[in-house]
Design an enzyme around this catalytic site. Structure first.
Site, mmCIF file in Angstrom:
data_model
loop_
_atom_site.group_PDB
_atom_site.id
_atom_site.type_symbol
_atom_site.label_atom_id
_atom_site.label_comp_id
_atom_site.label_asym_id
_atom_site.label_seq_id
_atom_site.Cartn_x
_atom_site.Cartn_y
_atom_site.Cartn_z
ATOM 1 N N MET A 1 0.839 -1.184 0.000
ATOM 2 C CA MET A 1 0.000 0.000 0.000
ATOM 3 C C MET A 1 0.879 1.240 0.000
ATOM 4 O O MET A 1 1.977 1.223 0.545
ATOM 5 C CB MET A 1 -0.897 0.014 1.233
ATOM 6 N N CYS A 2 0.364 2.297 -0.557
ATOM 7 C CA CYS A 2 1.151 3.523 -0.679
ATOM 8 C C CYS A 2 0.242 4.741 -0.527
ATOM 9 O O CYS A 2 -0.969 4.639 -0.469
ATOM 10 C CB CYS A 2 1.841 3.587 -2.038
ATOM 11 N N GLY A 3 0.894 5.891 -0.458
ATOM 12 C CA GLY A 3 0.182 7.153 -0.460
ATOM 13 C C GLY A 3 0.537 7.925 -1.711
ATOM 14 O O GLY A 3 1.674 7.890 -2.182
ATOM 15 N N SER A 69 4.517 7.614 -0.911
ATOM 16 C CA SER A 69 4.985 6.821 0.225
ATOM 17 C C SER A 69 4.681 5.356 -0.029
ATOM 18 O O SER A 69 3.747 5.019 -0.763
ATOM 19 C CB SER A 69 4.330 7.291 1.524
ATOM 20 N N ASN A 93 -1.207 2.874 -5.616
ATOM 21 C CA ASN A 93 -1.551 2.565 -4.230
ATOM 22 C C ASN A 93 -2.515 1.394 -4.225
ATOM 23 O O ASN A 93 -3.619 1.501 -4.764
ATOM 24 C CB ASN A 93 -2.206 3.782 -3.568
#
Length: 514
Positions: A1-3, A69, A93
């Site tokens: 998962m990411c931002g 992120s 994401n």
């Protein structure tokens, strides 16, 4: 998962830079980099979503800033944002489950490979299977694509005006002017025209619940077997795709009330672990609030009592799996302390009901609580270790679980469920993803897998969805969950007692927060 955070503004001149921030490293970005005040205000929200790695990319030529992120869940580790063939800049994401993904390839690399072999971004995006959000800057065609999967399981919003250009972000906090992206829509921003026109919104999928009726219930047994199969496949690909880089043996966490939906998921997860990794711990996260209005303590809330009894059933069925019930007790003072944080995170949702649901998910996903020793019955402090959380969201929308459906005709129920599943991106998922991901974890939704939704909406007769009959049959006849299969629906805000916390308890869920 990411931002994800992107800002395009032709009026801002950036100096070309690429800054990297590793885990536990202080992230320092200010307007001296050419970034805007809004951009910098959003960065902390994006960084919290991916605590393992962050980067800032600035482009003078393309007048764009990207902040990304990463929460590392699949090998090999890939830094974001990612440049593809000197043509695209990609932010991704979520998780993909396409069978074409190779063993030595993660989902971000898979998208990059599709982009490299095709000049049609839209075609690439419609091939993706999973829960995701993205931005793709096509440097050659001067277009920015962004959006969410067909259901909308990852949050994403945007803001556009002639002065500040285009912002796209996973989460913004309380900054006015941002609009949540619709699920299943590909947004295309033309940099030359500087507009997002209606014809540039392309619907990927729209689900419609069939009104087929099987009056004699002749296919009930075959339907429950088919539902079990598609659910099992959905859980399997979400379990086997977890490969964290920084934790040798990471538990799997479940948002757990003890009810039907989450108990079915726990049973399916345990069946998968028996095959792939029986040494994996399953953390059942059960949250309870001190509610001063009714004088109730966390240990006495309905979800706590049900979670204890249901966890014992599951431990009995799967004695070879390490199942831990994690008690998360929230004193009223702690609720008050974090209330402003949750209100900020869930923006633009601003109702009493949204807060009562979001704050329960916030504390549950944070996972700070205790476990009880099986022998001594001592309470031992415990912090959630799993970085992937499973949620039973979607079962009520697919199988008719809400109380308001009780007196509906079958024709009305079909229309209601169609609206529920197609609106879940806005009603639930944006809010839930924002608050859960803020704790540096990823939530996965097996009931919202496209194949599960497609089967459940298109093939299951509508009369099998009265009070979740079909799912209850799976629970009782196939998974042997006993009394759990007859448990009535109870919303998390009432089961955990996170709703109506003060003496002003006559508030309605639709009332705006004050």
């Amino acid at each position: 998962m990411c931002g994800i955070l992107l800002h395009y503004n032709p009026n801002i001149v950036h100096e070309d830079r690429f800054l990297e921030f590793n885990e536990d490293e202080c992230i320092s970005v200010d307007e001296s980099n050419g970034t805007s005040e809004i951009f910098n205000a959003i960065i902390p929200h994006i960084a919290n979503r991916g605590p393992n790695y962050s980067s800032l990319r600035l482009s003078e030529k393309y007048h764009t800033a990207w902040f990304s992120s990463v929460l590392a869940l699949r090998l090999p580790f890939t830094k974001q944002s990612l440049c593809v063939e000197d043509r695209y800049v990609l932010q991704f994401n979520g998780e993909l489950y396409n069978k074409e993904i190779k063993q030595d390839q993660n989902d971000t690399q898979f998208i990059a490979s599709l982009l490299s072999s095709s000049t049609d971004v839209i075609h690439t995006l419609t091939q993706l299977d999973g829960e995701f959000a993205y931005t793709i800057y096509d440097l050659r065609e001067t277009k920015i694509y962004f959006g969410r999967d067909s259901i909308g399981k990852r949050s994403l919003c945007f803001k556009m005006d002639t002065t500040n250009g285009l912002y796209v972000a996973s989460c913004t906090g309380n900054i006015e002017g941002f609009e949540n992206c619709l699920g299943g829509v590909i947004y295309i921003f033309d940099l030359n025209e500087r507009t997002i026109s209606e014809h540039s919104k392309i619907i990927q999928r729209q689900y419609e619940v069939v009104d087929l009726i099987d009056e004699n219930m002749e296919t009930l047994d075959s339907m429950k077997e088919k539902l079990y199969t598609v659910l099992n496949e959905s859980v399997s690909k979400r379990v086997t795709s977890i490969h964290p880089l920084h934790i040798e043996s990471s538990p799997i966490s479940v948002l757990f009330s003890g009810g039907l939906d989450c108990s079915v998921l726990v049973a399916l997860i345990c069946e998968q672990l028996r095959i792939f990794n029986p040494n994996t711990t399953v953390e059942l996260l059960t949250v309870g609030f001190e509610n001063p209005r009714i004088g109730m303590l966390p240990k006495d809330v309905p979800d706590r009592k049900l979670a204890i009894s249901s966890s014992e059933v599951l431990k009995g069925l799967y004695p070879d799996i390490d199942i831990k019930l994690v008690y998360i007790d929230i004193p009223y003072e702690e609720y008050l302390k974090y209330r402003p944080t949750v209100i900020n995170l869930m923006y633009p949702k601003q109702t009493e009901m949204d807060l009562s649901i979001a704050i329960a998910f916030f504390f549950a996903s944070r996972g700070s609580g205790f476990i009880v020793d099986d022998v001594t019955r001592d309470e031992i402090p415990y912090q959630r270790k799993g970085i992937v959380l499973f949620s039973g969201l979607g079962a009520d929308e697919l199988y008719g679980g809400y109380h308001k459906f009780v007196n509906r005709s079958l024709e009305e129920l079909s229309a209601e469920l169609t609206g529920q599943i197609n609106n879940i991106h806005d009603r639930n998922l944006n809010r839930d993803d924002k608050v859960i991901a803020s704790n540096g974890v990823e939530v996965r939704y097996p009931f919202l897998d496209h194949n599960v939704v497609q089967f459940s909406t298109q093939e299951i007769p509508i009369n099998y969805k009265v009070n979740k009959l079909i799912l209850r049959k799976v629970a009782s006849d196939i998974l042997h969950l006993g009394g759990i299969s007859t448990e009535p629906k109870r919303a998390i805000q009432f089961g955990s007692k996170s709703a109506k916390m003060t003496k002003d308890g006559n508030k309605h869920g639709t009332d705006l927060l004050k």
